[in-house]
Design a protein around this motif. Structure first.
Motif, PDB file in Angstrom:
ATOM      1  N   TRP A  50       0.829  -1.203   0.000  1.00  0.00           N
ATOM      2  CA  TRP A  50       0.000   0.000   0.000  1.00  0.00           C
ATOM      3  C   TRP A  50       0.868   1.260   0.000  1.00  0.00           C
ATOM      4  O   TRP A  50       0.566   2.226  -0.688  1.00  0.00           O
ATOM      5  N   ASN A  70      -5.245   5.182   6.443  1.00  0.00           N
ATOM      6  CA  ASN A  70      -4.653   3.848   6.352  1.00  0.00           C
ATOM      7  C   ASN A  70      -5.021   3.060   7.610  1.00  0.00           C
ATOM      8  O   ASN A  70      -4.601   3.404   8.704  1.00  0.00           O
ATOM      9  N   ARG A  71      -5.797   2.008   7.432  1.00  0.00           N
ATOM     10  CA  ARG A  71      -6.227   1.167   8.552  1.00  0.00           C
ATOM     11  C   ARG A  71      -5.758  -0.280   8.354  1.00  0.00           C
ATOM     12  O   ARG A  71      -6.468  -1.224   8.636  1.00  0.00           O
ATOM     13  N   ILE A  72      -4.539  -0.424   7.836  1.00  0.00           N
ATOM     14  CA  ILE A  72      -3.946  -1.755   7.681  1.00  0.00           C
ATOM     15  C   ILE A  72      -3.104  -2.007   8.929  1.00  0.00           C
ATOM     16  O   ILE A  72      -2.112  -1.315   9.157  1.00  0.00           O
ATOM     17  N   PRO A  73      -3.490  -2.957   9.757  1.00  0.00           N
ATOM     18  CA  PRO A  73      -2.737  -3.197  10.999  1.00  0.00           C
ATOM     19  C   PRO A  73      -1.340  -3.752  10.719  1.00  0.00           C
ATOM     20  O   PRO A  73      -1.131  -4.494   9.756  1.00  0.00           O
ATOM     21  N   VAL A 108     -10.714   5.339   2.731  1.00  0.00           N
ATOM     22  CA  VAL A 108     -10.291   4.500   3.848  1.00  0.00           C
ATOM     23  C   VAL A 108      -9.763   3.182   3.298  1.00  0.00           C
ATOM     24  O   VAL A 108     -10.460   2.478   2.573  1.00  0.00           O
ATOM     25  N   ARG A 110      -8.659  -0.301   4.526  1.00  0.00           N
ATOM     26  CA  ARG A 110      -8.792  -1.119   5.724  1.00  0.00           C
ATOM     27  C   ARG A 110      -8.565  -2.586   5.373  1.00  0.00           C
ATOM     28  O   ARG A 110      -9.040  -3.061   4.356  1.00  0.00           O
ATOM     29  N   GLN A 112      -8.640  -6.438   7.450  1.00  0.00           N
ATOM     30  CA  GLN A 112      -8.861  -7.161   8.694  1.00  0.00           C
ATOM     31  C   GLN A 112      -9.131  -8.616   8.387  1.00  0.00           C
ATOM     32  O   GLN A 112      -9.564  -8.963   7.298  1.00  0.00           O
ATOM     33  N   GLU A 120     -18.003  -0.095  12.750  1.00  0.00           N
ATOM     34  CA  GLU A 120     -16.820   0.606  13.213  1.00  0.00           C
ATOM     35  C   GLU A 120     -16.683   1.916  12.451  1.00  0.00           C
ATOM     36  O   GLU A 120     -16.907   1.957  11.240  1.00  0.00           O
ATOM     37  N   PHE A 122     -15.133   5.131  10.472  1.00  0.00           N
ATOM     38  CA  PHE A 122     -14.068   5.263   9.471  1.00  0.00           C
ATOM     39  C   PHE A 122     -13.203   6.483   9.737  1.00  0.00           C
ATOM     40  O   PHE A 122     -12.749   7.142   8.840  1.00  0.00           O
TER      41      PHE A 122
END
Length: 123
Positions: A50, A70-73, A108, A110, A112, A120, A122
């Protein structure tokens, strides 16, 4: 009204082109699987793919009126896929989203593993 219709047609044409390009990537991956009997042994970080994709997007699009979240853990597992193929898929999908949003609002990203019935935010 005619101008709005023309702009909509142009966006649809670009979206179709991007979707066709993404489909070609998926077909290439399918051929690799048939050829080797399994997915490539290369393991790729989604977060790093990403990052590379975002660099490419910033060269093509203006994000002055758009916020990218960026919501990539960090703990997201590696993916059995070529980094370049993954970047290309992400590029086409996110490019379509940027165009659909006309460069305004939030994009966003994401990832998971688990599913939740809880909504949840954003942010």
């Amino acid at each position: 009204e005619k101008e709005a219709l023309h702009k909509s047609q142009e966006v649809l044409k670009r979206t179709l082109l991007k979707a066709e390009e993404a489909l070609q990537v998926v077909k290439r991956l399918g051929k690799l699987q048939e050829k080797e009997g399994e997915f490539p042994q290369e393991r790729t970080s989604l977060a790093k793919a990403w990052e590379g994709t975002l660099c490419l997007l910033e060269k093509e699009y203006s994000f002055e009126e758009m916020k990218i979240l960026n919501r990539i853990p960090d703990s997201f597992p590696l993916i059995s896929c070529s980094k370049e193929d993954l970047k290309e898929i992400l590029y086409h999908l996110s490019g379509n989203a940027v165009e659909a949003l006309h460069g305004k609002g939030k994009l966003v990203i994401r990832a998971q593993i688990s599913f939740s019935t809880k909504e949840e935010p954003f942010t």
